[in-house]
Write a protein that holds these residues in place. Structure first.
Motif, short mmCIF file in Angstrom:
data_model
loop_
_atom_site.label_atom_id
_atom_site.label_comp_id
_atom_site.label_asym_id
_atom_site.label_seq_id
_atom_site.Cartn_x
_atom_site.Cartn_y
_atom_site.Cartn_z
N PHE A 102 0.82 -1.21 0.00
CA PHE A 102 0.00 0.00 0.00
C PHE A 102 0.86 1.26 0.00
O PHE A 102 0.48 2.29 -0.58
CB PHE A 102 -0.98 0.00 1.18
CG PHE A 102 -2.14 -0.93 0.97
CD1 PHE A 102 -2.99 -0.78 -0.11
CD2 PHE A 102 -2.37 -1.99 1.85
CE1 PHE A 102 -4.06 -1.64 -0.32
CE2 PHE A 102 -3.44 -2.84 1.65
CZ PHE A 102 -4.28 -2.68 0.57
N GLN A 103 2.03 1.19 0.61
CA GLN A 103 2.93 2.34 0.57
C GLN A 103 3.41 2.59 -0.86
O GLN A 103 3.56 3.74 -1.28
CB GLN A 103 4.12 2.13 1.52
CG GLN A 103 3.75 2.29 2.98
CD GLN A 103 4.89 1.93 3.92
OE1 GLN A 103 5.78 1.17 3.57
NE2 GLN A 103 4.82 2.47 5.13
N VAL A 104 3.65 1.54 -1.61
CA VAL A 104 4.05 1.68 -3.02
C VAL A 104 2.90 2.30 -3.82
O VAL A 104 3.11 3.21 -4.63
CB VAL A 104 4.47 0.31 -3.62
CG1 VAL A 104 4.59 0.38 -5.13
CG2 VAL A 104 5.77 -0.16 -2.99
N ILE A 105 1.69 1.82 -3.58
CA ILE A 105 0.52 2.37 -4.29
C ILE A 105 0.38 3.86 -4.00
O ILE A 105 0.08 4.66 -4.89
CB ILE A 105 -0.77 1.62 -3.88
CG1 ILE A 105 -0.75 0.19 -4.42
CG2 ILE A 105 -2.02 2.35 -4.35
CD1 ILE A 105 -1.89 -0.67 -3.92
N GLU A 106 0.61 4.23 -2.75
CA GLU A 106 0.46 5.60 -2.33
C GLU A 106 1.49 6.53 -2.99
O GLU A 106 1.17 7.67 -3.33
CB GLU A 106 0.59 5.68 -0.80
CG GLU A 106 0.41 7.06 -0.22
CD GLU A 106 0.57 7.05 1.29
OE1 GLU A 106 -0.42 7.32 1.97
OE2 GLU A 106 1.69 6.76 1.76
N THR A 107 2.70 6.07 -3.20
CA THR A 107 3.76 6.94 -3.72
C THR A 107 3.78 7.03 -5.25
O THR A 107 4.32 7.99 -5.80
CB THR A 107 5.14 6.47 -3.24
OG1 THR A 107 5.37 5.14 -3.67
CG2 THR A 107 5.25 6.57 -1.73
N LEU A 108 3.21 6.06 -5.94
CA LEU A 108 3.24 6.06 -7.41
C LEU A 108 1.88 6.47 -7.97
O LEU A 108 0.84 6.13 -7.43
CB LEU A 108 3.62 4.66 -7.93
CG LEU A 108 5.00 4.13 -7.52
CD1 LEU A 108 5.16 2.70 -8.02
CD2 LEU A 108 6.11 5.02 -8.06
N LYS A 109 1.93 7.21 -9.09
CA LYS A 109 0.68 7.62 -9.74
C LYS A 109 0.00 6.45 -10.43
O LYS A 109 -1.21 6.30 -10.36
CB LYS A 109 0.95 8.73 -10.75
CG LYS A 109 1.30 10.04 -10.12
CD LYS A 109 1.45 11.11 -11.14
CE LYS A 109 1.84 12.41 -10.44
NZ LYS A 109 1.97 13.49 -11.35
N ALA A 110 0.79 5.62 -11.09
CA ALA A 110 0.24 4.46 -11.82
C ALA A 110 1.09 3.23 -11.51
O ALA A 110 1.92 2.81 -12.31
CB ALA A 110 0.22 4.74 -13.31
N PRO A 111 0.89 2.63 -10.33
CA PRO A 111 1.71 1.48 -9.98
C PRO A 111 1.40 0.29 -10.90
O PRO A 111 0.26 0.08 -11.29
CB PRO A 111 1.33 1.18 -8.53
CG PRO A 111 0.00 1.80 -8.33
CD PRO A 111 -0.09 2.95 -9.28
N THR A 112 2.41 -0.46 -11.20
CA THR A 112 2.26 -1.66 -12.01
C THR A 112 2.25 -2.87 -11.08
O THR A 112 2.66 -2.77 -9.92
CB THR A 112 3.43 -1.80 -13.01
OG1 THR A 112 4.63 -1.98 -12.27
CG2 THR A 112 3.53 -0.58 -13.91
#
Length: 179
Positions: A102-112
Motif C-alpha cells: 500500500f505504501q508503493v501504491i500511495e507513492t506512485l501515480k500508476a503502480p504496475t
C-alpha cells in the motif's frame, strides 16, 4: 521422552521384590527417593497402602493423574507454544507485506503489478513460513504427547500389576495373612 526415565524398570523390579518380602517401608523409601514418574506413582500408592489394597490403588490413580499431567506438560508445552505462535508470526508478516504494498501504491501515480509484487511476495513467504512452523511443531507436540501418554499408561499398568501381586487380598492370603 525416554521410557526408562519415566518408567525406571530397575525401580519397578526392586520395589516388586521388596513388596514380595513384605517390606513396605523399604519399598516406600526406595520409591520416594526416586525422581522418576514411576517412583512418584509407586510412593503415592504405597503411602496409602495402610488402608489396604483398594486405598493403595486409589493412591496410585490419584498420583498417576497428577504426575501424568505434569509429564505431558513438562517441556512439551514449548512445542505447542511455538506451534500456536507460528501462524500469528505469519499473519504479522502478511500485514507488514501488505503495508509495504500500500505504501508503493500511495507513492506512485500508476503502480504496475511489478511495483506491488515485492510486498505481496513478502506477505506470501511470511504466511507460508508461519504455517510451516505451526504444522511441524504441532505435529511434534501431538506425537510426543501421545508417546508420553502411552508410556505412562504402560508404567501405570506395571505398577497396578505389582500392587495386585503383592497387596491384593488374594496375595495376602497366599502369603499367609496380613501385613
Amino acid at each position: 521422552m525416554n521410557e526408562v526415565k519415566i518408567g525406571n524398570p530397575t525401580l519397578l523390579s526392586e520395589v516388586d521384590a521388596l513388596l514380595s518380602e513384605n517390606d513396605l517401608d523399604g519399598a516406600f523409601t526406595l520409591a520416594q527417593s526416586d525422581q522418576s514418574y514411576a517412583g512418584k506413582v509407586i510412593a503415592g500408592a504405597i503411602g496409602r497402602s495402610v488402608g489396604g489394597y483398594e486405598e493403595a490403588k486409589h493412591g496410585m490413580e490419584e498420583t498417576a493423574a497428577r504426575r501424568g499431567l505434569q509429564a505431558r506438560r513438562a517441556k512439551l508445552s514449548y512445542l505447542s507454544l511455538v506451534g500456536n505462535i507460528g501462524p500469528l508470526l505469519g499473519l504479522l508478516g502478511t500485514v507488514t507485506g501488505m503495508i509495504s504494498s500500500f505504501q508503493v501504491i500511495e507513492t506512485l501515480k500508476a503502480p504496475t503489478p511489478g511495483d506491488l509484487a515485492k510486498g505481496v511476495y513478502e506477505s506470501l513467504v511470511n504466511t507460508t513460513m508461519g504455517l510451516f512452523i505451526s504444522i511441524v511443531f504441532l505435529s511434534a507436540y501431538f506425537f510426543m504427547k501421545n508417546k508420553v501418554s502411552d508410556i505412562t499408561l504402560r508404567v501405570n499398568n506395571s505398577i497396578g500389576e505389582i500392587l495386585s501381586r503383592n497387596l491384593s487380598p488374594e496375595a495376602q492370603k497366599e502369603q499367609g495373612g496380613g501385613r
